[in-house]
Design a protein around this motif. Structure first.
Motif, short mmCIF file in Angstrom:
data_model
loop_
_atom_site.label_atom_id
_atom_site.label_comp_id
_atom_site.label_asym_id
_atom_site.label_seq_id
_atom_site.Cartn_x
_atom_site.Cartn_y
_atom_site.Cartn_z
N GLN A 67 0.83 -1.20 0.00
CA GLN A 67 0.00 0.00 0.00
C GLN A 67 0.87 1.26 0.00
O GLN A 67 0.51 2.27 -0.59
CB GLN A 67 -0.93 0.00 1.21
N VAL A 68 2.04 1.18 0.63
CA VAL A 68 2.97 2.32 0.65
C VAL A 68 3.38 2.68 -0.77
O VAL A 68 3.33 3.85 -1.15
CB VAL A 68 4.22 2.00 1.51
N TYR A 69 3.76 1.69 -1.58
CA TYR A 69 4.18 2.07 -2.93
C TYR A 69 3.00 2.49 -3.79
O TYR A 69 3.16 3.30 -4.70
CB TYR A 69 5.08 1.02 -3.58
N ARG A 70 1.81 2.00 -3.50
CA ARG A 70 0.63 2.51 -4.23
C ARG A 70 0.39 3.98 -3.89
O ARG A 70 0.08 4.79 -4.76
CB ARG A 70 -0.59 1.68 -3.88
N ASP A 71 0.54 4.32 -2.61
CA ASP A 71 0.37 5.71 -2.19
C ASP A 71 1.45 6.61 -2.81
O ASP A 71 1.17 7.73 -3.23
CB ASP A 71 0.41 5.83 -0.66
N LEU A 72 2.68 6.10 -2.84
CA LEU A 72 3.77 6.87 -3.45
C LEU A 72 3.53 7.04 -4.95
O LEU A 72 3.76 8.12 -5.50
CB LEU A 72 5.11 6.18 -3.18
N LEU A 73 3.05 6.00 -5.58
CA LEU A 73 2.73 6.08 -7.00
C LEU A 73 1.65 7.14 -7.25
O LEU A 73 1.76 7.94 -8.18
CB LEU A 73 2.26 4.72 -7.51
N ASN A 74 0.62 7.17 -6.41
CA ASN A 74 -0.43 8.20 -6.52
C ASN A 74 0.14 9.59 -6.30
O ASN A 74 -0.26 10.54 -6.97
CB ASN A 74 -1.57 7.92 -5.55
N GLN A 102 -4.55 -3.81 3.19
CA GLN A 102 -5.51 -4.12 2.14
C GLN A 102 -6.28 -5.37 2.51
O GLN A 102 -5.73 -6.31 3.07
CB GLN A 102 -4.78 -4.33 0.82
N ASN A 103 -7.56 -5.39 2.20
CA ASN A 103 -8.39 -6.54 2.50
C ASN A 103 -8.30 -7.56 1.37
O ASN A 103 -8.77 -7.33 0.27
CB ASN A 103 -9.85 -6.12 2.70
N ASN A 104 -7.66 -8.68 1.68
CA ASN A 104 -7.60 -9.80 0.74
C ASN A 104 -8.49 -10.92 1.27
O ASN A 104 -8.07 -12.06 1.34
CB ASN A 104 -6.16 -10.29 0.58
N ASN A 105 -9.69 -10.55 1.67
CA ASN A 105 -10.64 -11.47 2.32
C ASN A 105 -10.08 -12.05 3.61
O ASN A 105 -10.40 -13.17 3.98
CB ASN A 105 -11.07 -12.59 1.37
N ASN A 106 -9.22 -11.30 4.28
CA ASN A 106 -8.64 -11.77 5.54
C ASN A 106 -8.94 -10.82 6.70
O ASN A 106 -8.40 -10.99 7.78
CB ASN A 106 -7.13 -11.98 5.39
N PRO A 117 -4.98 -9.47 9.85
CA PRO A 117 -3.91 -10.46 9.72
C PRO A 117 -2.64 -10.02 10.42
O PRO A 117 -2.29 -8.84 10.39
CB PRO A 117 -3.69 -10.56 8.20
N LYS A 118 -1.95 -10.94 11.06
CA LYS A 118 -0.70 -10.74 11.81
C LYS A 118 -0.85 -9.86 13.04
O LYS A 118 0.06 -9.75 13.83
CB LYS A 118 0.41 -10.16 10.92
N ILE A 119 -1.98 -9.18 13.19
CA ILE A 119 -2.17 -8.27 14.32
C ILE A 119 -3.11 -8.87 15.34
O ILE A 119 -2.85 -8.84 16.53
CB ILE A 119 -2.70 -6.90 13.83
N GLY A 120 -4.21 -9.41 14.87
CA GLY A 120 -5.20 -9.98 15.77
C GLY A 120 -6.40 -9.07 15.90
O GLY A 120 -6.70 -8.27 15.00
N SER A 121 -7.09 -9.16 17.04
CA SER A 121 -8.31 -8.40 17.26
C SER A 121 -7.99 -7.01 17.81
O SER A 121 -7.19 -6.88 18.73
CB SER A 121 -9.21 -9.13 18.25
N LYS A 140 -18.29 -3.89 1.18
CA LYS A 140 -17.04 -4.62 1.30
C LYS A 140 -15.97 -3.65 1.77
O LYS A 140 -15.86 -2.53 1.28
CB LYS A 140 -16.64 -5.21 -0.05
N ILE A 141 -15.17 -4.08 2.72
CA ILE A 141 -14.06 -3.27 3.20
C ILE A 141 -12.89 -3.47 2.25
O ILE A 141 -12.44 -4.58 2.03
CB ILE A 141 -13.66 -3.69 4.63
N ASN A 142 -12.40 -2.37 1.66
CA ASN A 142 -11.25 -2.47 0.76
C ASN A 142 -9.93 -2.45 1.51
O ASN A 142 -9.02 -3.18 1.18
CB ASN A 142 -11.27 -1.32 -0.26
N ASN A 143 -9.85 -1.57 2.51
CA ASN A 143 -8.65 -1.52 3.32
C ASN A 143 -8.97 -0.92 4.68
O ASN A 143 -10.03 -0.34 4.86
CB ASN A 143 -7.52 -0.75 2.63
N VAL A 144 -8.05 -1.11 5.60
CA VAL A 144 -8.20 -0.61 6.96
C VAL A 144 -7.00 0.27 7.27
O VAL A 144 -5.86 -0.14 7.00
CB VAL A 144 -8.28 -1.77 7.98
N THR A 145 -7.24 1.46 7.79
CA THR A 145 -6.15 2.36 8.16
C THR A 145 -6.01 2.32 9.69
O THR A 145 -6.97 2.50 10.41
CB THR A 145 -6.45 3.80 7.72
#
Length: 151
Positions: A67-74, A102-106, A117-121, A140-145
């Motif tokens: 997501q960092v490189y997507r933001d930099l690209l933008n 990014q939400n990859n159905n996880n 993912p990797k963080i927990g609740s 649908k959630i696309n991403n979480v900040t």
């Protein structure tokens, strides 16, 4: 601890990618090229090279670094196409410290908790209306900040 490390790794990745782009641009310019293409492939390759050089980046949630490189690209697209300011390096002291996953159905939502993912609740806050929409699966959630406020 994971959240703070991920925020730091996202900032580190942004700064390293920006620095690497600037070095590559100077090299291109010295050899007569006027513009280095900013695209997903270029930044994805740079990110993979960074991960090989800095092992600690593997401990971050992978989609947050993508997501960092997507933001930099933008940021570069806005600079080249819309005349916005050139992307700046990020500082540890800047008040806005965050990263996105990014939400990859996880990403799952359970009551007032969001499971990442990797963080927990993690407890989250939102309006009653938005919470109802989230629980009903109407959107649908696309991403979480994840933002650092006061710790």
């Amino acid at each position: 601890m994971f959240l703070i490390r991920n925020i730091g790794n996202a900032r580190f990745t942004w700064n390293q990618l920006l620095d690497e782009y600037q070095k590559t641009y100077k090299l291109f310019k010295q050899n007569g090229y006027t513009r280095l293409k900013c695209n997903m492939t270029t930044f994805n390759t740079m990110l993979n090279m960074l991960k090989k050089s800095y092992d600690f980046l593997y401990r971050s949630e992978s989609s947050s670094l993508q997501q960092v490189y997507r933001d930099l690209l933008n940021a570069f697209k806005k600079f080249f196409n819309e005349g916005a300011g050139y992307p700046c390096f990020k500082s540890k002291k800047h008040h806005k410290q965050s990263f996105r996953i990014q939400n990859n159905n996880n990403i799952k939502i359970k009551d007032n908790m969001i499971v990442l993912p990797k963080i927990g609740s993690i407890y989250y806050r939102t309006s009653k209306e938005y919470k109802r929409i989230l629980n009903s699966n109407e959107i649908k959630i696309n991403n979480v900040t994840i933002k650092k406020t006061e710790w």
